[in-house]
Structure formats: C-alpha cells, structure tokens
Design a protein around this motif. Structure first.
Motif, PDB file in Angstrom:
ATOM      1  N   LEU A  47      51.011  31.971  78.747  1.00 27.39           N
ATOM      2  CA  LEU A  47      50.582  32.092  80.134  1.00 27.39           C
ATOM      3  C   LEU A  47      49.953  33.455  80.377  1.00 27.39           C
ATOM      4  N   CYS A  49      48.506  35.366  78.244  1.00 28.47           N
ATOM      5  CA  CYS A  49      47.199  35.415  77.581  1.00 28.47           C
ATOM      6  C   CYS A  49      46.102  34.895  78.504  1.00 28.47           C
ATOM      7  N   TYR A  50      46.378  33.773  79.175  1.00 25.19           N
ATOM      8  CA  TYR A  50      45.389  33.227  80.107  1.00 25.19           C
ATOM      9  C   TYR A  50      45.125  34.220  81.231  1.00 25.19           C
ATOM     10  N   TRP A  51      46.185  34.788  81.782  1.00 19.53           N
ATOM     11  CA  TRP A  51      46.009  35.747  82.869  1.00 19.53           C
ATOM     12  C   TRP A  51      45.289  36.999  82.394  1.00 19.53           C
ATOM     13  N   THR A  53      42.924  37.125  80.166  1.00 21.36           N
ATOM     14  CA  THR A  53      41.484  36.864  80.126  1.00 21.36           C
ATOM     15  C   THR A  53      40.881  37.003  81.520  1.00 21.36           C
ATOM     16  N   CYS A  54      41.687  36.718  82.545  1.00 21.63           N
ATOM     17  CA  CYS A  54      41.222  36.898  83.927  1.00 21.63           C
ATOM     18  C   CYS A  54      41.023  38.374  84.256  1.00 21.63           C
ATOM     19  N   LEU A  95      44.574  26.368  87.971  1.00 17.96           N
ATOM     20  CA  LEU A  95      43.959  27.042  86.834  1.00 17.96           C
ATOM     21  C   LEU A  95      42.843  27.984  87.272  1.00 17.96           C
ATOM     22  N   GLY A 100      46.019  34.667  88.312  1.00 17.54           N
ATOM     23  CA  GLY A 100      45.942  35.801  87.397  1.00 17.54           C
ATOM     24  C   GLY A 100      45.461  37.056  88.085  1.00 17.54           C
ATOM     25  N   GLY A 129      45.228  39.121  75.264  1.00 23.20           N
ATOM     26  CA  GLY A 129      44.807  37.834  75.813  1.00 23.20           C
ATOM     27  C   GLY A 129      43.849  37.084  74.918  1.00 23.20           C
ATOM     28  N   LEU A 133      46.277  34.563  71.380  1.00 22.74           N
ATOM     29  CA  LEU A 133      46.462  33.196  71.873  1.00 22.74           C
ATOM     30  C   LEU A 133      46.598  32.197  70.722  1.00 22.74           C
TER      31      LEU A 133
END
Length: 226
Positions: A47, A49-51, A53-54, A95, A100, A129, A133
């Motif tokens: 989770l 990692c996704y944030w 990238t934001c 999403l 994020g 991020g 991943l």
C-alpha cells in the motif's frame, strides 16, 4: 457511498494480509507466526508503495493539501489526526491520488521534507515505491507457497530487508541532523516520526532473521514448512 481514509488503509492492508494467509493455508494447510507477521508487513509496504508513487506524480497536489492541513491545525490548535483519518472519499475514487496525497500532506505537519524534492526523505520514499513493489510481491509469494528455492528467497530477503532497515535508519538520522525534531513537540516526534517509521525498523529485523535462516538451513523450516 464513501469510505474514510483510515478505514480504507486498514481495509486494504487487511485484505492483502488475509489473501497471503489464506493462500498459505490452502496450499500447505499450515500457518506460522513469522509468516503471518511478515504478511502484515508486506501488505503494508504494498500500500505504501502505491502512495509513494503518488508522492512524485502528484507533488503539486500534496503541497496544496499540506497548506490545508496546516490551516486546520492553526484553526483548531491541535493535531487534525482524527479529522485526517475520518476524511471521506467516494468508493469510486479509492484508487485516486487523493488518499496518497493527503497522507503525505498530513505528514508534512511533522516533517516538511515531503514538500521539498531535494531532501533525503522525499527521494528515499520515491525509490521505495518504484523499486520494491515487484520484489515485495515476489518475496511475499515465495514465503506463502515456497515457489523459489530457499537460498534464492533468502538472498532476495536479505537484500530487501537490509535496505529497508538501512534506509529507514538513515532517514531517522537525517531527521535529527536537519534539526526537524526541534520544530515539533517530543510527543509528536514519538507518535508521528518514531511511531510511523517503527514498522520499517522492527519488521525488517525479523525479515533478516528469517532470510538468513532460509540461506543457512537451505529450506523453509523457519516458516514452518514440513
């Protein structure tokens, strides 16, 4: 329909953790406490990692939202932590970058590194991020179903867990060297800096132990496989 940011984060982590545990039990009909703990860590990192990238993709939005959270703190005279956790977003946008962006924007109340692209904290989180991943997914899968030889999984684990331990330790040092601890209260340092980063200091130690055992033992016995 809407969902609160806190509930969204807990829900995503819970689903990812449960998925790994269910797969492990379905394949091997056996559970292990080390695996369950590392499942929680892997799921949290996925989770994050996704944030992360934001953090680079929506930098301007983060700076904008950081101003909003600073204003809320000035208006109320206290940390808007509860308000942040209970911020609601539509289910159709779970999403979206808002969650994020708001997470990093809120964190800037305690460490302004995340509104400055030149800082270590900003760049190490972006690197995590984008570069951890896929290895996290591979290692999570290997620990769940043992599809890799134990030596390979152990080597990958040592590489990943050591970089998490080292990178987080350097971030904590940089926080103090830059004097950012002087800008907030001791309670805020304990809760929002040490508390927020404890996961990436403590779990990697367990991960290193498990990974070294995989290499030394040459099998997955440390994770309870018979």
């Amino acid at each position: 329909m809407t969902i609160r940011l806190g509930s969204l984060a807990v829900g995503v982590i819970a689903v990812l953790t449960a998925a790994g545990i269910v797969v492990r039990y379905w394949v091997h009909a056996h559970l292990n406490v080390w695996f369950c703990l590392l499942s929680l860590f892997f799921s949290t990192n996925l989770l994050i990692c996704y944030w992360e990238t934001c953090l680079i993709r929506y930098f301007d939005l983060i700076r904008q939202r950081a101003g909003y959270w600073r204003q809320r703190r000035e208006e109320t005279g206290r940390s808007p932590f509860v308000e942040f956790l209970t911020t609601e977003i539509p289910l159709t946008k779970i999403l979206s970058p808002q969650a994020g962006a708001d997470m990093w924007a809120f964190y800037t109340l305690y460490d302004e590194s995340y509104t400055d692209k030149r800082t270590y904290g900003f760049n190490i989180d972006i690197a995590n991020g984008f570069f951890t991943l896929v290895p996290t997914l591979i290692l999570y899968s290997a620990f769940a179903v043992a599809f890799l030889p134990a030596h390979f999984a152990g080597i990958l684990g040592v590489m990943l867990f050591w970089q998490w331990e080292y990178a987080t330790s350097v971030y904590m040092v940089s926080f103090y060297v830059a004097g950012r601890h002087k800008l907030i209260s001791r309670a805020d340092v304990a809760i929002y800096i040490w508390g927020a980063n404890a996961t990436w200091l403590l779990f990697p130690l367990l991960g290193l132990y498990v990974s070294i055992r995989l290499i030394v033992d040459g099998d997955y016995s440390v994770l309870g496989y018979r």
